[in-house]
Each structure stands twice: as structure tokens, then as C-alpha cells.
Design a protein around this motif. Structure first.
Motif, short mmCIF file in Angstrom:
data_model
loop_
_atom_site.label_atom_id
_atom_site.label_comp_id
_atom_site.label_asym_id
_atom_site.label_seq_id
_atom_site.Cartn_x
_atom_site.Cartn_y
_atom_site.Cartn_z
N LEU A 1 -7.15 4.80 15.39
CA LEU A 1 -7.67 3.45 15.59
C LEU A 1 -6.99 2.47 14.64
CD1 LEU A 1 -9.62 1.59 17.09
CD2 LEU A 1 -11.37 2.19 15.38
N ALA A 2 -6.85 2.85 13.38
CA ALA A 2 -6.14 1.98 12.42
C ALA A 2 -4.71 1.76 12.86
CB ALA A 2 -6.19 2.60 11.02
N SER A 3 -4.06 2.80 13.35
CA SER A 3 -2.68 2.68 13.84
C SER A 3 -2.61 1.76 15.06
CB SER A 3 -2.11 4.05 14.20
OG SER A 3 -2.08 4.89 13.08
N SER A 4 -3.65 1.80 15.89
CA SER A 4 -3.71 0.95 17.09
C SER A 4 -3.63 -0.52 16.74
CB SER A 4 -5.01 1.20 17.87
OG SER A 4 -5.08 2.51 18.33
N LEU A 5 -4.22 -0.87 15.60
CA LEU A 5 -4.26 -2.28 15.21
C LEU A 5 -2.90 -2.79 14.80
CD1 LEU A 5 -7.61 -2.23 13.19
CD2 LEU A 5 -7.25 -2.61 15.65
N GLU B 1 -0.63 16.70 10.27
CA GLU B 1 0.41 17.23 9.39
C GLU B 1 1.28 16.15 8.77
OE1 GLU B 1 2.24 19.83 12.22
OE2 GLU B 1 0.60 21.30 12.11
N SER B 2 1.02 14.89 9.09
CA SER B 2 1.90 13.83 8.61
C SER B 2 1.47 13.31 7.24
CB SER B 2 1.94 12.66 9.60
OG SER B 2 0.76 11.90 9.51
N PRO B 3 2.44 12.92 6.39
CA PRO B 3 2.11 12.32 5.09
C PRO B 3 1.32 11.02 5.25
CG PRO B 3 4.45 12.87 5.21
CD PRO B 3 3.87 13.10 6.57
N ARG B 4 1.58 10.30 6.32
CA ARG B 4 0.88 9.03 6.56
C ARG B 4 -0.62 9.28 6.77
NH1 ARG B 4 1.29 4.24 10.64
NH2 ARG B 4 1.46 2.56 9.13
N PHE B 5 -0.94 10.35 7.50
CA PHE B 5 -2.35 10.70 7.71
C PHE B 5 -3.00 11.13 6.40
CE2 PHE B 5 -5.63 13.93 8.76
CZ PHE B 5 -6.53 13.10 9.39
N ALA B 6 -2.29 11.93 5.61
CA ALA B 6 -2.82 12.36 4.31
C ALA B 6 -3.14 11.15 3.43
CB ALA B 6 -1.83 13.30 3.63
N ALA B 7 -2.24 10.18 3.42
CA ALA B 7 -2.46 8.98 2.62
C ALA B 7 -3.65 8.19 3.17
CB ALA B 7 -1.21 8.11 2.61
N PHE B 8 -3.78 8.13 4.48
CA PHE B 8 -4.90 7.42 5.10
C PHE B 8 -6.22 8.08 4.73
CE2 PHE B 8 -7.95 6.97 8.59
CZ PHE B 8 -8.05 5.59 8.65
N ARG B 9 -6.28 9.40 4.79
CA ARG B 9 -7.52 10.11 4.43
C ARG B 9 -7.90 9.86 2.98
NH1 ARG B 9 -8.59 16.03 6.23
NH2 ARG B 9 -10.59 15.39 5.38
N GLU B 10 -6.89 9.75 2.14
CA GLU B 10 -7.14 9.54 0.71
C GLU B 10 -7.63 8.12 0.41
OE1 GLU B 10 -4.36 9.54 -3.18
OE2 GLU B 10 -4.26 11.35 -1.93
N GLY C 1 -8.20 5.50 2.98
CA GLY C 1 -8.91 4.78 4.03
C GLY C 1 -8.08 3.67 4.64
N ARG C 2 -6.82 3.55 4.18
CA ARG C 2 -5.91 2.51 4.70
C ARG C 2 -4.59 3.16 5.10
NH1 ARG C 2 -7.04 0.67 -0.23
NH2 ARG C 2 -4.85 0.63 -0.76
N LEU C 3 -3.93 2.55 6.05
CA LEU C 3 -2.60 3.02 6.42
C LEU C 3 -1.60 2.59 5.36
CD1 LEU C 3 -2.46 2.15 10.21
CD2 LEU C 3 -2.60 4.43 9.21
N PRO C 4 -0.74 3.49 4.93
CA PRO C 4 0.29 3.07 3.98
C PRO C 4 1.31 2.17 4.67
CG PRO C 4 0.61 5.36 4.62
CD PRO C 4 -0.67 4.91 5.27
N ASP C 5 1.94 1.33 3.88
CA ASP C 5 2.99 0.47 4.44
C ASP C 5 4.07 1.34 5.06
OD1 ASP C 5 1.74 -1.84 3.68
OD2 ASP C 5 2.82 -1.99 1.77
N GLN C 6 4.62 0.83 6.14
CA GLN C 6 5.70 1.53 6.82
C GLN C 6 6.87 0.58 6.88
OE1 GLN C 6 4.33 3.60 10.25
NE2 GLN C 6 6.35 3.88 11.07
N PRO C 7 7.85 0.76 5.98
CA PRO C 7 8.97 -0.19 5.94
C PRO C 7 9.73 -0.24 7.27
CG PRO C 7 9.30 1.62 4.37
CD PRO C 7 8.00 1.86 5.07
N GLY C 8 10.07 -1.43 7.65
CA GLY C 8 10.82 -1.60 8.89
C GLY C 8 9.97 -1.20 10.09
N HIS C 9 10.60 -1.07 11.22
CA HIS C 9 9.89 -0.64 12.42
C HIS C 9 10.15 0.83 12.67
CE1 HIS C 9 8.13 -4.28 13.90
NE2 HIS C 9 9.27 -4.92 13.80
#
Length: 174
Positions: A87-91, A33-42, A44-52
Motif C-alpha cells: 500500500l505504501a508503495s502504491s502511493l 526478501e527485499s532490503p526495502r521491505f526490511a527497512a519498511f518493517r523497521e 514504518g516508512r519506505l526508504p528513499d529510492q534514488p532515481g526511478h
């Protein structure tokens, strides 16, 4: 007794030396349900996540105090979309995240459960509904159950490979 996940959030800062998780689900509704997952599916890469992200910031604080944070993720062959995302998030994670294939986990007779263990004395078992939503957490310090989860942790960690190594061995998608 089932408690909301929010009620155990303090355990991720208050543990003394080790927080470890076994992740065995094929997918998690919170990711799907997360926008980050939707962007990843579209893409194939994780979107930048500003800050921590708050989770990462806390993990870094705990690591700076000499504590350990880790998990073993059980992944299917082929990976589900959510597992590719994890897995991408794990990296990107400062945690010690390792991977086992589901076939290897079954060979080791590891259970299909999601569980945190804190300081080898407290277990938080996550409970999910049929839509992969977390319903809550069951907490126990029962010695036999803690020993069982410690044995699961030790076997899983021993046979799992670091997420980065697992990802590097995957065939590239053209």
C-alpha cells in the motif's frame, strides 16, 4: 504451459493500450526478501529510492504513449506487513492502483488469483509455491478465459477505491 516470468517481460512494453493486474495474495516472497521491505518493517516508512526504479521508468514511458497501467490489490483487514508495504508503495506509483478489501472481493465472488491481462486479449496467470515464490506464468488467449478475466477486471475496478483514498481512511498507528 508454465513459462518463467522473465519470458513475458516484453509484454510490459509491447502492449497496445492496457496492462492490468489483479493481486490477491497476502504476501509475495520477492517483497519479503527485499532490503526495502526490511527497512519498511523497521521504520514504518519506505526508504528513499534514488532515481526511478526500472519498473516505474517503464510505466512512465508507457503512460507517456497514452497507454494505461493499473491494478487492483485485494487487502486483508487488518493488513499483513507485506500488504502495508504494498500500500505504501502504491502511493509512490504512477500506475492506477486501486484497493478492495478481501471481504468485499469475496462478496463480489472475485477469485483468489494473480493475473495480468494485456489489451483485453492476453492473460498471464502467475503461479506461486507454498512459500509465496513465483514459479512462473501461464499464458492464454482463450476467448472464454479472456472474457472471464475482463469481467473480473471490470467488477474489481468498479468497486475498488484508489489506493490513496484507502490509505487515508486507515486509522493511524500511534
Amino acid at each position: 504451459m508454465l513459462v518463467p516470468f522473465a519470458e513475458i517481460s516484453n509484454r510490459f512494453t509491447d502492449f497496445e493500450h492496457t496492462a492490468w493486474r489483479l493481486e490477491s495474495r497476502k504476501q509475495y516472497a520477492t517483497d519479503l526478501e527485499s532490503p526495502r521491505f526490511a527497512a519498511f518493517r523497521e521504520t514504518g516508512r519506505l526508504p528513499d529510492q534514488p532515481g526511478h526504479h526500472a519498473w516505474v521508468a517503464n510505466v512512465l514511458r508507457q503512460l507517456d504513449q497514452g497507454k494505461t497501467f493499473g491494478r487492483v490489490r485485494i487487502l486483508d483487514e487488518p493488513l499483513t506487513d507485506n500488504q502495508r508495504f504494498l500500500l505504501a508503495s502504491s502511493l509512490e506509483s504512477p500506475e492506477d492502483i486501486r484497493v478492495l478489501t478481501r471481504s468485499k472481493a469475496k462478496g463480489l465472488e472475485l477469485p483468489d488469483e494473480d493475473v495480468w491481462i494485456f489489451d483485453s486479449k492476453t492473460i498471464a496467470r502467475l503461479v506461486f509455491d507454498d512459500q509465496d515464490r513465483t514459479l512462473g506464468v501461464e499464458i492464454t488467449e482463450n476467448a472464454a478465459e479472456v472474457l472471464r478475466v475482463c469481467q473480473i477486471r471490470d467488477a474489481a475496478r468498479h468497486f475498488a477505491v484508489p489506493a490513496r483514498e484507502f490509505a487515508a481512511a486507515l486509522p493511524s498507528e500511534a
